[in-house]
Design a protein around this motif. Structure first.
Motif, short mmCIF file in Angstrom:
data_model
loop_
_atom_site.label_atom_id
_atom_site.label_comp_id
_atom_site.label_asym_id
_atom_site.label_seq_id
_atom_site.Cartn_x
_atom_site.Cartn_y
_atom_site.Cartn_z
N ASP A 65 41.39 36.46 28.74
CA ASP A 65 41.36 37.57 27.98
C ASP A 65 42.63 38.43 28.53
N LEU A 66 43.62 38.44 27.62
CA LEU A 66 44.85 39.05 28.15
C LEU A 66 44.80 40.62 28.30
N GLN A 67 44.07 41.01 27.51
CA GLN A 67 43.78 42.50 27.44
C GLN A 67 43.34 42.95 28.75
N LYS A 68 41.94 42.29 29.35
CA LYS A 68 41.54 42.63 30.32
C LYS A 68 42.18 42.39 31.75
N TYR A 69 43.11 41.24 31.63
CA TYR A 69 43.82 40.87 32.64
C TYR A 69 44.82 41.76 32.94
N ALA A 89 52.54 48.61 27.71
CA ALA A 89 51.74 48.95 26.58
C ALA A 89 50.60 48.47 26.13
N PRO A 90 49.71 48.84 25.35
CA PRO A 90 48.21 48.14 24.89
C PRO A 90 48.64 46.91 24.31
N ILE A 117 36.05 45.90 35.13
CA ILE A 117 37.02 45.17 34.11
C ILE A 117 35.79 43.80 33.60
N VAL A 118 35.36 43.32 34.60
CA VAL A 118 34.47 42.13 34.18
C VAL A 118 33.05 42.51 33.89
N GLU A 119 32.52 43.42 34.91
CA GLU A 119 31.06 43.69 34.77
C GLU A 119 30.80 45.22 33.97
N ASP A 120 31.72 45.69 33.52
CA ASP A 120 31.42 46.87 32.94
C ASP A 120 30.98 48.07 33.61
N TYR A 144 42.12 35.40 36.31
CA TYR A 144 42.35 35.09 34.76
C TYR A 144 41.24 34.18 34.32
N SER A 145 40.53 33.34 35.34
CA SER A 145 39.30 32.68 34.93
C SER A 145 38.13 33.71 34.93
#
Length: 605
Positions: free
Chosen positions: A438-442, A577-578, A394-397, A432-433
């Motif tokens: 970013d709520l989508q990533k969270y 949901a998305p 999620i963070v580092e792709d 979260y930090s």
């Protein structure tokens, strides 16, 4: 009964009868009492005093039989091994070898009240909190005269005043959230500097006065059980504070690895412990050295120390009716000793949830402690490996194909569905930090966490998006738990719009595990289609199933879940949901269309 609980736990009466200047002062015995009808009906007691030189113990009682007496090299201790016969109080007589002097110690074997430990499994959700940072429920215990670690709200390592009463006061909040198991950082006496976290015990048979007392702890456990919440105690065999009596004057040198004046600092190299071809010196160094450089290292390779902690853990479980034990710094103690410790706890409590902490983000090294060949009696380990994989994704792709293949290697673990999974804990910067709010990533990360195998664990504040870097910034006060709080996130009216949105989503994640426990006992089946990672879990009896998916690409893509969930479904319930965009689900084709960088979770019926 509660009013007298602390008194009945610790009744130790001393009587002095002498006609000379000889006397013996006994401070206490560990464990403070025992029970009848235990699997462990052979009891080892460690008695603390000022000087046992020249003293011998004798017992005449129908309650117990004295099997063995131990005089230790350090005269502050005396050991007794007893066979428990029946409940009741009895007297241990200490007689001096050359003088007509007797000191009497009253000890109690209590009538055991059987209870059923509540099992913890993949349908549960564990909530981890630090009592000192959660809520201050009793301001009367914020000033403890003589304590080395006072409440210091403005100090980065200082206590804040949170306590067990604060947790009790907010059980309605935890019940609303839906969690099914509570794990608090240690509540043992920590009369040492900067020890608000509880991991520097100075007396492991007492509750820290800043936390409360035995009455409040017992009240908490009872209140949790009444709400269907199981209780896990944070336990420590690896180390004690340097001011603990066993550190200052161990019964014999073998009790400690090193001494206060001569010891090594731990290098935390678990890779040296697990190294198949490593030298014996490298293997043993992290196990025999002192955690943080100052915490006295208990020698779990020494049988007397293992016995001490077997009785210690059993005493707490039996006294408080606990459901689980989380063992801190598990990797840094002798594994053979830990295995015997775990075996004995499971012999007394076969259903006990026994969780080991091995803080290593390498999945292969983690498996060293939780594979089919490792007979250490652990029910679970903290899955730092999965946390790292989700973080990288999620963070580092991290490429989704690499993630998929890594999860496919779960065969290295004994029971992947019993592993404790998480994104945050008290030793990690808050997620979260890490995603910069970013709520989508969270939500994507926690959709993976709540849908995959394992037992999800939340760290207090995850459910409202608390932020913070590494220790101590990841241990800030829960908003609403203290007089200085700017707002009260314990109630809907006090939460911001963002906090409440996160709370509602986490509540939905947890509810689905409670409502469909059989699904989360079912085998997880996963697949990778294009850049979409899919997971399905189906209850064979009801036919209900869980489906979640994560689209790691930036573009909208479609996927077919026929191969991971056999059969036809008539309807679905949306769990997640998305955040951005819409999802299209076609049950006629068992397919869906998911926006880029998004996730979804549904229950299929």
């Amino acid at each position: 009964m509660r009013k007298s609980m602390k008194r009945t736990f610790f009744i130790i009466l001393l009587f002095f009868t002498f006609n000379t200047g000889f006397a013996l002062e006994i401070s206490h015995a560990e464990p403070p009492n025992w029970w009848n009808n235990m699997e462990h009906d052979t009891l080892k007691i460690l008695v603390y005093g000022d000087n046992f030189t020249g003293w011998q113990a004798n017992i005449r009682s129908k309650n117990v039989k004295l099997l063995h007496k131990t005089s230790y090299p350090d005269s502050h201790y005396y050991g007794l091994t007893l066979k428990v016969k029946k409940a009741g109080d009895f007297t241990i007589n200490f007689n001096h070898s050359t003088e007509d002097v007797t000191v009497k110690l009253l000890y109690s074997i209590k009538e055991r009240k059987p209870y059923a430990i509540k099992s913890i499994d993949g349908s549960d959700v564990v909530y981890l909190l630090m009592p000192d940072r959660f809520a201050d429920g009793d301001k009367n215990n914020n000033d403890i005269p003589g304590h080395q670690d006072p409440v210091r709200p403005d100090h980065r390592w200082g206590r804040r005043g949170g306590d067990i009463r604060g947790v009790i006061d907010h059980l309605d909040y935890l019940e609303e959230l839906g969690i099914t198991a509570l794990w608090m950082t240690p509540i043992y006496e920590n009369n040492y500097i900067n020890c608000y976290h509880g991991y520097s015990p100075t007396n492991s048979y007492e509750i820290d006065p800043f936390m409360g007392n035995f009455d409040t702890y017992h009240e908490l456990v009872e209140a949790c059980h009444a709400r269907g919440i199981k209780v896990i105690q944070d336990h420590i065999v690896n180390h004690i504070a340097p001011t603990h009596p066993l550190a200052i004057n161990p019964p014999s040198p073998e009790w400690l690895n090193g001494s206060i004046n001569e010891h090594e600092s731990c290098n935390y190299r678990i890779l040296d412990i697990t190294d198949t071809y490593g030298t014996s010196e490298k293997h043993t160094f992290p196990v025999k050295s002192w955690f943080a450089g100052y915490l006295a290292d208990m020698n779990m390779a020494y049988p007397d120390v293992v016995d001490y902690y077997i009785y210690h853990a059993i005493w707490w479980i039996e006294t408080m009716k606990l459901d689980g034990i989380r063992e801190d710094t598990y990797a840094y103690s002798d594994l053979k000793g830990l295995s015997r410790w775990g075996k004995e706890l499971k012999r007394e409590y076969p259903g006990l949830f026994l969780l080991g902490e091995i803080m290593d983000f390498d999945r292969t090294r983690l498996s060293y402690y939780f594979n089919e060949g490792q007979k250490n009696y652990l029910s679970s380990i903290a899955d730092f490996g999965l946390s790292s994989e989700i973080y990288q994704l999620i963070v580092e792709d991290k490429p989704i194909n690499d993630f998929y293949h890594e999860i496919a290697n779960d065969f290295i673990y004994r029971e992947p569905n019993m592993m404790l999974t998480f994104m945050d804990n008290h030793d990690m910067g808050r997620f979260y930090s890490a995603v910069h709010s970013d709520l989508q990533k969270y939500f994507n990360a926690f959709t993976l966490l709540f849908g995959m195998r394992g037992i999800p664990q939340l760290y207090y504040g995850d459910e409202i998006g608390m932020s913070g870097g590494h220790d101590p910034l990841n241990r800030n006060e829960f908003p609403g738990g203290f007089a200085t709080s700017q707002h009260n996130a314990f109630v809907k009216e006090g939460r911001s719009e963002e906090e409440d949105r996160i709370f509602k989503q986490f509540k939905a994640f947890i509810k689905v595990r409670k409502d469909y426990p059989e699904i989360f006992d079912a085998t997880m089946v996963h697949d990778l289609q294009h850049d979409i990672y899919l997971v399905g879990r189906k209850d064979a009896k009801s036919g209900d199933a869980l489906l979640f998916a994560y689209n790691s690409s930036r573009k909208t893509q479609d996927a077919d879940f026929t191969n991971i969930l056999k059969g036809r479904f008539n309807t679905y319930i949306m769990i997640k949901a998305p955040v951005k965009g819409d999802i299209k689900i076609d049950l006629n084709k068992n397919s869906f269309v998911l926006p880029g960088n998004e996730s979804m979770m549904i229950i299929l019926k």
